[in-house]
Motif scaffolding. Structure first.
Motif, PDB file in Angstrom:
ATOM      1  N   PRO A  70       0.815  -1.227   0.000  1.00 25.57           N
ATOM      2  CA  PRO A  70       0.000   0.000   0.000  1.00 25.57           C
ATOM      3  C   PRO A  70       0.846   1.273   0.000  1.00 25.57           C
ATOM      4  N   LYS A  71       1.909   1.300   0.820  1.00 28.20           N
ATOM      5  CA  LYS A  71       2.745   2.498   0.866  1.00 28.20           C
ATOM      6  C   LYS A  71       3.609   2.617  -0.387  1.00 28.20           C
ATOM      7  N   ALA A  72       4.049   1.495  -0.933  1.00 26.72           N
ATOM      8  CA  ALA A  72       4.792   1.544  -2.189  1.00 26.72           C
ATOM      9  C   ALA A  72       3.915   2.137  -3.285  1.00 26.72           C
ATOM     10  N   PHE A  73       2.660   1.732  -3.319  1.00 29.64           N
ATOM     11  CA  PHE A  73       1.702   2.202  -4.333  1.00 29.64           C
ATOM     12  C   PHE A  73       1.482   3.707  -4.225  1.00 29.64           C
ATOM     13  N   THR A  74       1.125   4.173  -3.032  1.00 22.60           N
ATOM     14  CA  THR A  74       0.795   5.596  -2.880  1.00 22.60           C
ATOM     15  C   THR A  74       2.019   6.490  -3.025  1.00 22.60           C
ATOM     16  N   THR A  75       3.167   6.027  -2.543  1.00 31.23           N
ATOM     17  CA  THR A  75       4.378   6.848  -2.644  1.00 31.23           C
ATOM     18  C   THR A  75       4.823   6.967  -4.092  1.00 31.23           C
ATOM     19  N   ALA A  76       4.791   5.871  -4.836  1.00 34.59           N
ATOM     20  CA  ALA A  76       5.159   5.928  -6.250  1.00 34.59           C
ATOM     21  C   ALA A  76       4.186   6.800  -7.028  1.00 34.59           C
ATOM     22  N   GLN A  77       2.915   6.721  -6.699  1.00 33.36           N
ATOM     23  CA  GLN A  77       1.936   7.572  -7.383  1.00 33.36           C
ATOM     24  C   GLN A  77       2.211   9.051  -7.129  1.00 33.36           C
ATOM     25  N   SER A  78       2.625   9.393  -5.919  1.00 35.51           N
ATOM     26  CA  SER A  78       2.932  10.792  -5.613  1.00 35.51           C
ATOM     27  C   SER A  78       4.135  11.279  -6.407  1.00 35.51           C
ATOM     28  N   VAL A  79       5.077  10.389  -6.693  1.00 39.49           N
ATOM     29  CA  VAL A  79       6.229  10.753  -7.520  1.00 39.49           C
ATOM     30  C   VAL A  79       5.791  10.977  -8.960  1.00 39.49           C
ATOM     31  N   ILE A  80       4.963  10.087  -9.474  1.00 44.66           N
ATOM     32  CA  ILE A  80       4.459  10.226 -10.843  1.00 44.66           C
ATOM     33  C   ILE A  80       3.700  11.534 -11.011  1.00 44.66           C
ATOM     34  N   ALA A  81       3.041  11.983  -9.945  1.00 50.32           N
ATOM     35  CA  ALA A  81       2.248  13.214 -10.011  1.00 50.32           C
ATOM     36  C   ALA A  81       3.105  14.473 -10.099  1.00 50.32           C
ATOM     37  N   ASP A  82       4.416  14.360  -9.843  1.00 47.72           N
ATOM     38  CA  ASP A  82       5.309  15.518  -9.927  1.00 47.72           C
ATOM     39  C   ASP A  82       5.551  15.836 -11.401  1.00 47.72           C
ATOM     40  N   SER A  83       5.105  16.988 -11.841  1.00 49.65           N
ATOM     41  CA  SER A  83       5.169  17.355 -13.262  1.00 49.65           C
ATOM     42  C   SER A  83       6.586  17.587 -13.770  1.00 49.65           C
ATOM     43  N   GLN A  84       7.566  17.621 -12.865  1.00 48.87           N
ATOM     44  CA  GLN A  84       8.954  17.771 -13.309  1.00 48.87           C
ATOM     45  C   GLN A  84       9.465  16.537 -14.042  1.00 48.87           C
ATOM     46  N   TYR A  85       8.786  15.393 -13.846  1.00 45.88           N
ATOM     47  CA  TYR A  85       9.251  14.135 -14.407  1.00 45.88           C
ATOM     48  C   TYR A  85       8.166  13.518 -15.280  1.00 45.88           C
ATOM     49  N   SER A  86       8.574  12.917 -16.365  1.00 47.20           N
ATOM     50  CA  SER A  86       7.635  12.246 -17.263  1.00 47.20           C
ATOM     51  C   SER A  86       8.379  11.215 -18.091  1.00 47.20           C
ATOM     52  N   LEU A  87       7.648  10.249 -18.586  1.00 51.25           N
ATOM     53  CA  LEU A  87       8.247   9.230 -19.428  1.00 51.25           C
ATOM     54  C   LEU A  87       8.722   9.846 -20.738  1.00 51.25           C
ATOM     55  N   THR A  88       9.920   9.527 -21.126  1.00 49.81           N
ATOM     56  CA  THR A  88      10.415   9.936 -22.431  1.00 49.81           C
ATOM     57  C   THR A  88       9.563   9.279 -23.510  1.00 49.81           C
ATOM     58  N   SER A  89       9.325   9.962 -24.597  1.00 51.39           N
ATOM     59  CA  SER A  89       8.512   9.413 -25.679  1.00 51.39           C
ATOM     60  C   SER A  89       9.230   8.267 -26.370  1.00 51.39           C
ATOM     61  N   ASN A  90       8.463   7.455 -27.074  1.00 56.09           N
ATOM     62  CA  ASN A  90       9.049   6.379 -27.856  1.00 56.09           C
ATOM     63  C   ASN A  90      10.054   6.922 -28.864  1.00 56.09           C
ATOM     64  N   ALA A  91       9.733   8.047 -29.480  1.00 55.74           N
ATOM     65  CA  ALA A  91      10.588   8.627 -30.512  1.00 55.74           C
ATOM     66  C   ALA A  91      11.933   9.078 -29.960  1.00 55.74           C
ATOM     67  N   ASN A  92      11.959   9.502 -28.699  1.00 60.30           N
ATOM     68  CA  ASN A  92      13.193  10.031 -28.106  1.00 60.30           C
ATOM     69  C   ASN A  92      13.917   9.035 -27.211  1.00 60.30           C
ATOM     70  N   TYR A  93      13.299   7.881 -26.972  1.00 56.47           N
ATOM     71  CA  TYR A  93      13.826   6.954 -25.979  1.00 56.47           C
ATOM     72  C   TYR A  93      15.232   6.482 -26.319  1.00 56.47           C
ATOM     73  N   ALA A  94      15.445   6.059 -27.561  1.00 57.14           N
ATOM     74  CA  ALA A  94      16.759   5.530 -27.935  1.00 57.14           C
ATOM     75  C   ALA A  94      17.839   6.600 -27.825  1.00 57.14           C
ATOM     76  N   SER A  95      17.557   7.790 -28.312  1.00 58.43           N
ATOM     77  CA  SER A  95      18.566   8.852 -28.286  1.00 58.43           C
ATOM     78  C   SER A  95      18.847   9.323 -26.872  1.00 58.43           C
ATOM     79  N   ASP A  96      17.892   9.171 -25.969  1.00 58.08           N
ATOM     80  CA  ASP A  96      18.105   9.600 -24.590  1.00 58.08           C
ATOM     81  C   ASP A  96      19.137   8.745 -23.862  1.00 58.08           C
ATOM     82  N   TRP A  97      19.446   7.569 -24.404  1.00 53.72           N
ATOM     83  CA  TRP A  97      20.471   6.732 -23.786  1.00 53.72           C
ATOM     84  C   TRP A  97      21.842   6.990 -24.395  1.00 53.72           C
TER      85      TRP A  97
END
Length: 482
Positions: free
Chosen positions: A248-275
């Motif tokens: 339960p705490k892993a779930f809610t804590t991770a969700q709170s991190v995802i809610a931070d607009s400073q971070y987001s998943l890199t797009s499929n188009a940019n994923y390879a170049s980001d590495w």
């Protein structure tokens, strides 16, 4: 605790401090010599330099600079030792680890260096009267975060997981951390003959430290995500809860991190170049940035994987991906671009710059996988878990079929996707062990290579270094089997 070369020392740096509006600490982690902190932390400049010293220790080869990223992979099923190897990591791959092994001692020593550094900052920084409350909080926040991280890295490496119930490999195991973990160092100068605390006691302090860090650190990200901010501390805390089995705490804590607009998943188009040397700032919550003039050279993380780096530097190419990990990625999966065939050998180019690659410690993708795994174990809703997993699946391959699974099939999908997404980032063996799975290899370096460890094999964790046992009167016995 008597640990060689770390009594009362802390890494400090004679470099200029850059002060910005939100985050007072913004230093380049350039390696310098350690000095006595007793007289060194006297003002903002020296205090922030001391903080930078803690982060510098993370770059050491015997910590996140290489070993802690590689050992959990080479000891599992994602990579094997190339027949044309330089002799590195063979003992890890073959499970021929002894109590005097250099990695066993090196990891232990460097993690406790970080802890002692953090404790020194906590002891001396509050006495600096010129610091504002905001500056002091930020400095202490970093110390709590690093101390929490180091204790967590120690307990997951040198002790069986919190939920272990088999007392034959972990005396005292009761499913709630009753077995022995590692020594807890909670105050400055405490290292003399510290006994091993229980895993439950270690986790309690880790959670307390990371919670405190999150409350003290600024919310805005540091440049290149090079240091903990409040969200990064929460992200590590979500990982701790997941390892503890507190879903339960892993779930809610991770969700709170995802809610931070400073971070987001890199797009499929940019994923390879980001590495291509570094992970994007939106994807990376915490990482060790690479520097052209300050790196581990042939001992760098990528160097062990690639024969020639995209940065023009040579590598060993010692460790190559197994055929079974390669087979997990569909032809349309963008992550398949990590692998390159050179002279009939497939190499892992997830970190393509052999000497100058950023090292990702926490990525936002892990948070989605944490939400999914926690949901698969009864936390939150299964729909939230499915949505989180589909974000990772469809980012990698937009043509993939979204999951609709529930129950054990859903958990199996989550763990499979976690293996694929976080491959070579130092998670694999820990994921196998905390889920009480067997370690099974189908692609072997030689016919005599150990192909399977049945959980809970004692070799799934490292032994306490013999040097520590020899000098510490409070530790008389090693982990079972060693």
């Amino acid at each position: 605790m008597k640990i060689k070369n770390i009594k009362y020392i802390i890494g400090l740096f004679s470099i200029m401090v850059s002060i910005i509006a939100c985050n007072d600490i913004e230093l380049d982690p350039v390696q310098q010599d350690a000095v006595d902190s007793n007289s060194a932390i006297q003002d903002l400049t020296s205090a922030t330099a001391a903080v930078d010293g803690m982060y510098d220790l993370l770059y050491r080869v015997d910590y996140y600079g290489r070993e802690l990223m590689v050992i959990p992979e080479v000891s599992a099923d994602n990579i094997l030792v190339s027949p044309s190897n330089s002799g590195r990591f063979i003992s890890n791959y073959t499970y021929a680890i002894t109590t005097t092994n250099g990695d066993v001692e090196g990891l232990w020593t460097n993690m406790y260096k970080n802890i002692n550094a953090a404790n020194a900052i906590m002891f001396f920084a509050p006495n600096v009267t010129s610091l504002t409350t905001e500056q002091l909080n930020e400095i202490l926040g970093h110390a709590y975060a690093i101390r929490g991280m180091a204790h967590f890295d120690l307990v997951k490496t040198y002790a069986f997981p919190y939920t272990t119930t088999d007392a034959s490999v972990a005396p005292g195991a009761n499913g709630t951390g009753g077995h022995l973990g590692v020594p807890l160092l909670s105050t400055y100068g405490q290292e003399e003959d510290a006994a091993r605390a229980t895993v439950a006691e270690v986790y309690a302090m880790i959670i307390s430290d990371l919670t405190k860090a999150s409350s003290l650190l600024p919310t805005s990200a540091y440049s290149a995500s090079s240091k903990f901010n409040s969200t990064a501390a929460k992200a590590l805390l979500s990982r701790v809860y997941l390892y503890k089995g507190d879903y339960p705490k892993a779930f809610t804590t991770a969700q709170s991190v995802i809610a931070d607009s400073q971070y987001s998943l890199t797009s499929n188009a940019n994923y390879a170049s980001d590495w291509a040397g570094s992970v994007s700032s939106s994807e990376a919550i915490l990482q060790l940035p690479a520097f052209q003039n300050d790196h581990n050279g042939f001992d760098a993380l990528a160097s062990i994987y690639v024969p020639d780096g995209d940065d023009g530097n040579k590598g060993y190419g010692d460790l190559i991906p197994t055929t079974d990990i390669l087979a997990l990625y569909s032809d349309n999966d963008v992550r398949k671009t990590w692998f390159r065939d050179i002279a009939d050998v497939t190499y892992n180019f997830k970190f393509p710059n052999s000497w100058t690659n950023d090292i990702p410690l926490i990525r936002i993708s892990e948070m989605y996988l944490t939400v999914a795994e926690a949901a698969a174990n009864g936390a939150g809703t299964i729909e939230a878990g499915q949505d989180a997993l589909n974000e990772i699946i469809l980012r990698a391959d937009p043509s993939a079929t979204p999951t609709t699974s529930t129950g054990q099939p859903f958990l199996d999908e989550v763990l499979l996707e976690r293996r694929k997404e976080l491959a070579f980032e130092g998670h694999r063996l820990y994921d196998i062990v905390r889920n009480e799975n067997d370690m099974v290899r189908t692609d072997l370096a030689t016919a005599s290579t150990l192909s399977e460890l049945t959980y809970p094999d004692y070799r799934m964790i490292l032994p306490i270094p013999q040097l520590e046992i020899d000098v510490n009167d409070s530790i008389n016995e090693n982990n079972t089997g060693y």
